[in-house]
Each structure stands twice: as C-alpha cells, then as structure tokens.
Scaffold this motif. Structure first.
Motif, short mmCIF file in Angstrom:
data_model
loop_
_atom_site.label_atom_id
_atom_site.label_comp_id
_atom_site.label_asym_id
_atom_site.label_seq_id
_atom_site.Cartn_x
_atom_site.Cartn_y
_atom_site.Cartn_z
N VAL A 1 0.44 3.26 8.11
CA VAL A 1 0.86 1.85 7.31
C VAL A 1 0.66 0.75 7.77
CG1 VAL A 1 2.86 3.07 8.36
CG2 VAL A 1 2.02 1.31 9.50
N TRP A 2 -0.53 0.81 8.59
CA TRP A 2 -1.25 -0.65 9.37
C TRP A 2 -2.44 -0.86 9.35
CZ3 TRP A 2 -2.19 -3.43 14.55
CH2 TRP A 2 -2.15 -4.74 14.75
N VAL A 3 -2.94 -0.44 8.49
CA VAL A 3 -4.79 -0.50 9.08
C VAL A 3 -4.93 -1.27 7.61
CG1 VAL A 3 -7.34 0.69 8.14
CG2 VAL A 3 -5.81 1.00 10.24
N SER A 4 -4.87 -0.51 6.54
CA SER A 4 -4.32 -1.33 4.98
C SER A 4 -4.12 -2.71 5.58
CB SER A 4 -3.88 -0.44 4.04
OG SER A 4 -2.61 -0.75 4.11
N ASP A 5 -3.17 -3.29 5.84
CA ASP A 5 -2.74 -4.78 5.94
C ASP A 5 -4.00 -5.07 6.92
OD1 ASP A 5 -0.54 -4.69 5.54
OD2 ASP A 5 1.03 -3.97 6.69
N LEU A 6 -5.08 -5.11 7.48
CA LEU A 6 -5.84 -5.60 8.17
C LEU A 6 -6.72 -6.25 6.68
CD1 LEU A 6 -6.41 -2.95 11.07
CD2 LEU A 6 -5.05 -5.07 11.44
#
Length: 181
Positions: free
Chosen positions: A48-53
């Motif tokens: 859920v978070w890696v693309s937000d990086l």
C-alpha cells in the motif's frame, strides 16, 4: 486485510493465528509465506505504501521534494501505515533480520528515490555541480523519519519547508545571469 486487522487490534494484539482466522485459512498457510508477523506486516505495508514513495517529477526540485515529503508525512501520521510502521521499526531494534528487511524494503528505497530526484536536479542545473549528493539524500529523508519517530514534534509544512530551504541553501545553484540581447 492484515492492515485492517492490525489497525483494529494493534501491533501487539496481532498474531498469525488472528490473520489466518480473518483470512479463513490455517495458520500454516500463513507461515509458509511469512516467517513472522513482522514479515507479514512489511509485505502488507509495501503493497500500500511503496508507490507513495515515488517522486512526481514536475521539473522543479523544490516543489517535488515538498510534495513528496507532504505525502510521506501524511502516510506516516495516519492509520494504517503510521502506527504499524512505527511498531515494526520498534520491533526491528531487537531483530537484526527484520531491521535489514526494513532497510532494504523501505529506507533504502526512500534514500535511493530521493537521491535520484536530486541528482536529476543537479544535472538540470538546479543544484550545484560536482557535489556527491548521497549524504544530502540521507539527511533529507532521515530528518523526517527522525522527527516523526523519535520526537513529539509535528512534521508539518513549516518543518518540511525548513528542511528543503536548508538543502537548497547548501546545494542550490546560483541563478544564472540573464543574457543581454
């Protein structure tokens, strides 16, 4: 599903057995893929978070850093990511394998993507040339994590702007003089 359950019961209340029950499978099914609850949570967080990086490159490094840091700060400050990530980091302090996995899957990714973005700015002339920016990338990313994880102080727009201002003061290229016609 794992993050939702972790949000409901907290990190300390989360067990492989509870995840298996929620998923409607046996605990051995979970253990075949993840050796611990921390491994399972790292995998769930990465989904859920890696693309937000990722940086959304607009062509102006200050704006890109600011936008990225605002997104990261929101994610780190709100459920499900914030509390779970904080708990995994705490657990990693006594688990060398988890600490290595956390670094590889998240922290190294943040540093790498930050370095890539500021090197791109260096190549485009926004930042001074001939300077190794690896430590600067660590400081940029690390300052937010330090403040968020280890202090009671907020990570707000004022803090984000201050960090970026210090970086630009140190590494920003002087404006180019206008050419006379």
């Amino acid at each position: 599903m794992t993050l939702a359950l972790a949000t409901e019961v907290g990190y300390r209340g989360l067990t492989i057995e509870a995840v298996a029950r929620r998923a409607g499978v046996g605990k051995h099914t979970i253990y075949r893929r993840w050796s611990s609850i921390a491994d399972l949570l790292l995998d769930a967080l990465s989904r859920v978070w890696v693309s937000d990086l990722d940086y959304h490159a607009t062509g102006e490094v200050r704006a890109d850093l600011r936008e990225q840091f605002r997104r990261s700060s929101r994610a780190l400050s709100t459920p499900p990511i914030g509390p779970i990530y904080r708990a995994v980091i705490a657990e990693a302090q006594s688990d060398p394998a988890l600490r290595a996995a956390l670094h590889e899957r998240f922290l190294a990714v943040v540093e790498k993507r930050t370095l890539e973005r500021i090197v791109l700015a260096q190549h485009s002339g926004e930042l001074v040339d001939g300077v190794d920016l690896r430590v600067a990338a660590e400081v940029l990313a690390g300052t937010l994590y330090y403040r968020w994880l280890l202090t009671p102080y907020p990570v707000d727009e004022h803090v984000i702007d201050g960090i970026i201002d210090m970086f630009m003061d140190a590494y920003g290229a002087a404006p180019r003089p206008a050419l006379d016609a």
